[in-house]
Enzyme design. Structure first.
Site, PDB file in Angstrom:
ATOM      1  N   CYS A 167       8.948  15.514   2.400  1.00 28.10           N
ATOM      2  CA  CYS A 167      10.047  14.528   2.484  1.00 28.10           C
ATOM      3  C   CYS A 167      11.304  14.996   1.735  1.00 28.10           C
ATOM      4  CB  CYS A 167       9.596  13.192   1.939  1.00 28.10           C
ATOM      5  SG  CYS A 167       8.084  12.630   2.713  1.00 28.10           S
ATOM      6  N   HIS A 316      15.619   9.179   0.019  1.00 30.57           N
ATOM      7  CA  HIS A 316      14.538   9.254   1.003  1.00 30.57           C
ATOM      8  C   HIS A 316      13.980   7.841   1.174  1.00 30.57           C
ATOM      9  CE1 HIS A 316      10.882  10.068   3.002  1.00 30.57           C
ATOM     10  NE2 HIS A 316      10.104   9.993   1.927  1.00 30.57           N
ATOM     11  N   ASN A 346       9.018   5.315   6.924  1.00 26.34           N
ATOM     12  CA  ASN A 346       9.212   6.622   6.280  1.00 26.34           C
ATOM     13  C   ASN A 346       9.187   7.706   7.365  1.00 26.34           C
ATOM     14  OD1 ASN A 346       8.891   9.037   4.937  1.00 26.34           O
ATOM     15  ND2 ASN A 346       7.442   8.240   3.425  1.00 26.34           N
TER      16      ASN A 346
HETATM   17  O1  UT7 Z   1       7.285  10.072   1.672  1.00 22.30           O
HETATM   18  C1  UT7 Z   1       6.452  10.556   0.710  1.00 22.30           C
HETATM   19  C2  UT7 Z   1       6.439   9.712  -0.440  1.00 22.30           C
HETATM   20  N1  UT7 Z   1       5.513   8.638  -0.255  1.00 22.30           N
HETATM   21  C3  UT7 Z   1       5.680   7.541  -0.955  1.00 22.30           C
HETATM   22  O2  UT7 Z   1       6.644   7.435  -1.645  1.00 22.30           O
HETATM   23  C4  UT7 Z   1       4.623   6.466  -0.912  1.00 22.30           C
HETATM   24  C5  UT7 Z   1       4.431   5.932  -2.309  1.00 22.30           C
HETATM   25  N2  UT7 Z   1       3.439   4.888  -2.388  1.00 22.30           N
HETATM   26  C6  UT7 Z   1       3.649   3.640  -1.912  1.00 22.30           C
HETATM   27  O3  UT7 Z   1       4.661   3.362  -1.332  1.00 22.30           O
HETATM   28  C7  UT7 Z   1       2.613   2.595  -2.204  1.00 22.30           C
HETATM   29  O4  UT7 Z   1       1.680   3.077  -3.122  1.00 22.30           O
HETATM   30  C8  UT7 Z   1       1.867   2.068  -0.942  1.00 22.30           C
HETATM   31  C9  UT7 Z   1       2.793   1.269  -0.077  1.00 22.30           C
HETATM   32  C10 UT7 Z   1       1.308   3.244  -0.165  1.00 22.30           C
HETATM   33  C11 UT7 Z   1       0.708   1.177  -1.358  1.00 22.30           C
HETATM   34  O5  UT7 Z   1       1.211   0.114  -2.126  1.00 22.30           O
HETATM   35  P1  UT7 Z   1       0.490  -0.294  -3.490  1.00 22.30           P
HETATM   36  O6  UT7 Z   1       1.175  -1.468  -4.009  1.00 22.30           O
HETATM   37  O7  UT7 Z   1       0.459   0.929  -4.352  1.00 22.30           O
HETATM   38  O8  UT7 Z   1      -0.933  -0.708  -2.980  1.00 22.30           O
HETATM   39  P2  UT7 Z   1      -2.335  -0.126  -3.457  1.00 22.30           P
HETATM   40  O9  UT7 Z   1      -2.617   1.170  -2.829  1.00 22.30           O
HETATM   41  O10 UT7 Z   1      -2.411  -0.233  -4.949  1.00 22.30           O
HETATM   42  O11 UT7 Z   1      -3.323  -1.223  -2.845  1.00 22.30           O
HETATM   43  C12 UT7 Z   1      -3.317  -2.597  -3.298  1.00 22.30           C
HETATM   44  C13 UT7 Z   1      -4.272  -3.369  -2.433  1.00 22.30           C
HETATM   45  C14 UT7 Z   1      -5.622  -2.687  -2.288  1.00 22.30           C
HETATM   46  O12 UT7 Z   1      -6.590  -3.718  -2.254  1.00 22.30           O
HETATM   47  P3  UT7 Z   1      -7.476  -4.055  -3.537  1.00 22.30           P
HETATM   48  O13 UT7 Z   1      -8.185  -2.775  -3.881  1.00 22.30           O
HETATM   49  O14 UT7 Z   1      -6.500  -4.466  -4.590  1.00 22.30           O
HETATM   50  O15 UT7 Z   1      -8.370  -5.154  -3.068  1.00 22.30           O
HETATM   51  C15 UT7 Z   1      -5.556  -2.017  -0.956  1.00 22.30           C
HETATM   52  O16 UT7 Z   1      -6.825  -1.857  -0.350  1.00 22.30           O
HETATM   53  O17 UT7 Z   1      -3.760  -3.496  -1.110  1.00 22.30           O
HETATM   54  C16 UT7 Z   1      -4.729  -3.015  -0.167  1.00 22.30           C
HETATM   55  N3  UT7 Z   1      -4.021  -2.394   0.929  1.00 22.30           N
HETATM   56  C17 UT7 Z   1      -3.611  -3.065   2.001  1.00 22.30           C
HETATM   57  N4  UT7 Z   1      -3.735  -4.349   2.352  1.00 22.30           N
HETATM   58  C18 UT7 Z   1      -3.208  -4.737   3.514  1.00 22.30           C
HETATM   59  C19 UT7 Z   1      -3.641  -1.095   1.051  1.00 22.30           C
HETATM   60  N5  UT7 Z   1      -2.992  -0.928   2.211  1.00 22.30           N
HETATM   61  C20 UT7 Z   1      -2.968  -2.131   2.801  1.00 22.30           C
HETATM   62  C21 UT7 Z   1      -2.434  -2.580   4.016  1.00 22.30           C
HETATM   63  N6  UT7 Z   1      -2.564  -3.886   4.335  1.00 22.30           N
HETATM   64  N7  UT7 Z   1      -1.778  -1.773   4.873  1.00 22.30           N
END
Ligand code: UT7
Length: 464
Positions: A167, A316, A346
């Site tokens: 990215c 980005h 993204n």
């Molecule tokens: O371009 C390259 C750079 N990439 C990035 O910058 C991405 C950086 N990361 C992010 O943007 C975020 O970490 C995400 C959007 C990918 C995830 O957000 P988060 O707030 O970090 O969520 P998480 O991974 O901590 O997950 C929180 C909860 C989990 O459930 P539990 O374990 O708390 O019960 C996940 O299983 O949300 C759940 N979850 C979802 N729920 C509904 C993860 N993905 C989803 C989803 N829909 N799509």
């Protein structure tokens, strides 16, 4: 002595610090003081014509974007994975993204964006000296997508290569091209960020498939004596985070290791999918919010500016929360951060040039402004660039140039057809296999392998 400490021949080598335009943009209105440019060339250097030339600056003079017409909304995704519109909006800011159709490829999106950028720049494809395509989803591992674009455009004197920095790729590529321009090697460069991320997503992984989209953005960089354009940049990498975000594919170290590791395992211990993107979202989020601010501070300082003098940041487009966190820690109002992540998700290396095009269209960029690009992602990599925007945003119709461009595109198609036909005839006469025949043989071999594998699997099953 000049301001940068050299005793140049002032009569020929007046650095255009105090051109009329600069003094107008400078302290007179109090908004943007004259730029203290770092590292100006201290000696006359030879230019692309082998002639001495004054210090040159790399300005963006053309821009264009292309996104697929197919829209995938958060609601559509609810039918694919266990997710919901509310979660995606609040955690990422994304509402919808564009998805390429089956026959739409990275190079095709890149080509359309490139043609638009050339039209704005009002130059011929034959003027381009260098084409760089930043992408993680190229047409092939090699030949480069850039070479394909070079051929399709008819850019017959351009060098071409792809650049892999995930990215951050677009900022890396822009920096490479700007450096060639400032060194006096080239006059025009075409820099493209293009992706078809939808092809490499694991559509069963809700942690990644909801984030990405497809698209392309392109800019034309030109050498000018007018001060401004690219002022500074910082490129960084921390390879210790290589496994936090990636796309293992054929030929990579993982191909061998996974085959070895998982050969005798049962189905529920599936290896990481070879051609699918994987990401540790939380770790990448932490990394991104940590590096963005330091990187911007460093590049802005290198440009001789203060953070308050930055007019617009085009980051980005990964996650609205990352943008808000960075704005907060830099103590910059959110209005100074451009975001269109809600529309496209993204798009990896394409996100910054797409955002730039839309920022221009919305009137968010004005002449004389200081603009910052910041990218971050797989590698891990991150990169920041500071530019002083000096290109006129009033687009004039260039009818004659448009006709000439179309003529070059038409000629490129004819040339390709003739050259390829001639190569086929020549190969046949010389008794060597034609490129098409080579590809056919390869496909047949793969098909044979597949059949042998299937037969042996069937045999194994019947023995069990
Ligand atoms: O371009 C390259 C750079 N990439 C990035 O910058 C991405 C950086 N990361 C992010 O943007 C975020 O970490 C995400 C959007 C990918 C995830 O957000 P988060 O707030 O970090 O969520 P998480 O991974 O901590 O997950 C929180 C909860 C989990 O459930 P539990 O374990 O708390 O019960 C996940 O299983 O949300 C759940 N979850 C979802 N729920 C509904 C993860 N993905 C989803 C989803 N829909 N799509």
């Amino acid at each position: 002595m000049t301001e940068n400490g050299s005793n140049q021949h002032q009569s020929h080598w007046r650095i255009p610090f105090l051109s009329k335009k600069q003094s107008k943009n400078g302290n007179s209105n109090g908004a943007n003081p004259p730029i203290r440019l770092p590292n100006l060339p201290t000696l006359p250097i030879l230019g692309f014509n082998g002639r001495n030339h004054a210090p040159r600056y790399a300005h963006i003079i053309g821009w264009g974007m292309e996104v697929p017409s197919r829209v995938l909304t958060n609601r559509d995704l609810e039918a694919i994975v266990e997710t919901n519109d509310e979660w995606i909006r609040t955690r990422t800011g994304i509402q919808e993204r564009r998805i390429a159709d089956e026959r739409e490829t990275t190079a095709q999106l890149a080509l359309k964006a490139a043609r638009k950028a050339l039209s704005v720049a009002s130059i011929l494809p034959t003027d381009i000296d260098l084409i760089i395509v930043a992408t993680s989803t190229p047409e092939h591992i090699f030949p480069s997508t850039a070479s394909q674009i070079q051929d399709w455009l008819g850019a017959n004197k351009a060098g071409a290569f792809d650049l892999s920095a995930a990215c951050s790729g677009f900022v890396y590529a822009l920096d490479m091209a700007a450096a060639k321009i400032r060194a006096g090697d080239i006059r025009y460069a075409l820099v493209i960020g293009a992706e078809t991320m939808s092809r490499v997503l694991d559509w069963t992984d809700r942690g990644t498939c909801i984030l990405f989209g497809d698209g392309a953005g392109a800019v034309v960089l030109a050498a000018k004596e007018e001060m401004g354009g690219v002022l500074s940049s910082t490129l960084r990498s921390d390879g210790s985070g290589w496994d936090l975000l990636g796309l293992p594919t054929l030929g990579s170290r993982d191909t061998y290791l996974m085959d070895y590791k998982y050969r005798d395992k049962s189905d529920d211990e599936q290896p990481r999918l070879m051609h699918h993107l994987h990401m540790n979202g939380r770790a990448v989020f932490r990394f991104a919010t940590r590096v963005i601010t330091d990187s911007i501070r460093e590049a802005v300082k290198m440009a001789g500016l203060e953070i308050e003098q930055v007019d617009l940041i085009v980051p980005h487009q990964a996650n609205q929360r990352i943008i808000e966190t960075a704005a907060k820690s830099l103590k910059m109002p959110l209005e100074k951060w451009y975001s269109n992540v809600h529309k496209y998700g993204n798009t990896s290396a394409a996100s910054i040039p797409i955002a730039l095009c839309e920022a221009i269209e919305e009137g968010r960029i004005q002449e004389g402004q200081n603009i910052v690009f910041v990218g971050f992602g797989g590698g891990l990599t991150w990169a920041t660039m500071v530019l002083r925007w000096e290109t006129s945003l009033e687009q004039q119709p260039h009818k004659i140039m448009d006709v000439r461009q179309q003529a070059v595109y038409w000629y490129a198609i004819q040339r390709r057809a003739i050259v390829r036909r001639w190569r086929r005839i020549f190969n046949r006469l010389a008794g060597s296999p034609t490129p098409n025949a080579t590809m056919r043989q390869l496909r047949n071999k793969l098909r044979e392998q597949e059949t042998t594998k299937q037969t042996s699997e069937e045999k194994m099953e019947s023995w069990e």
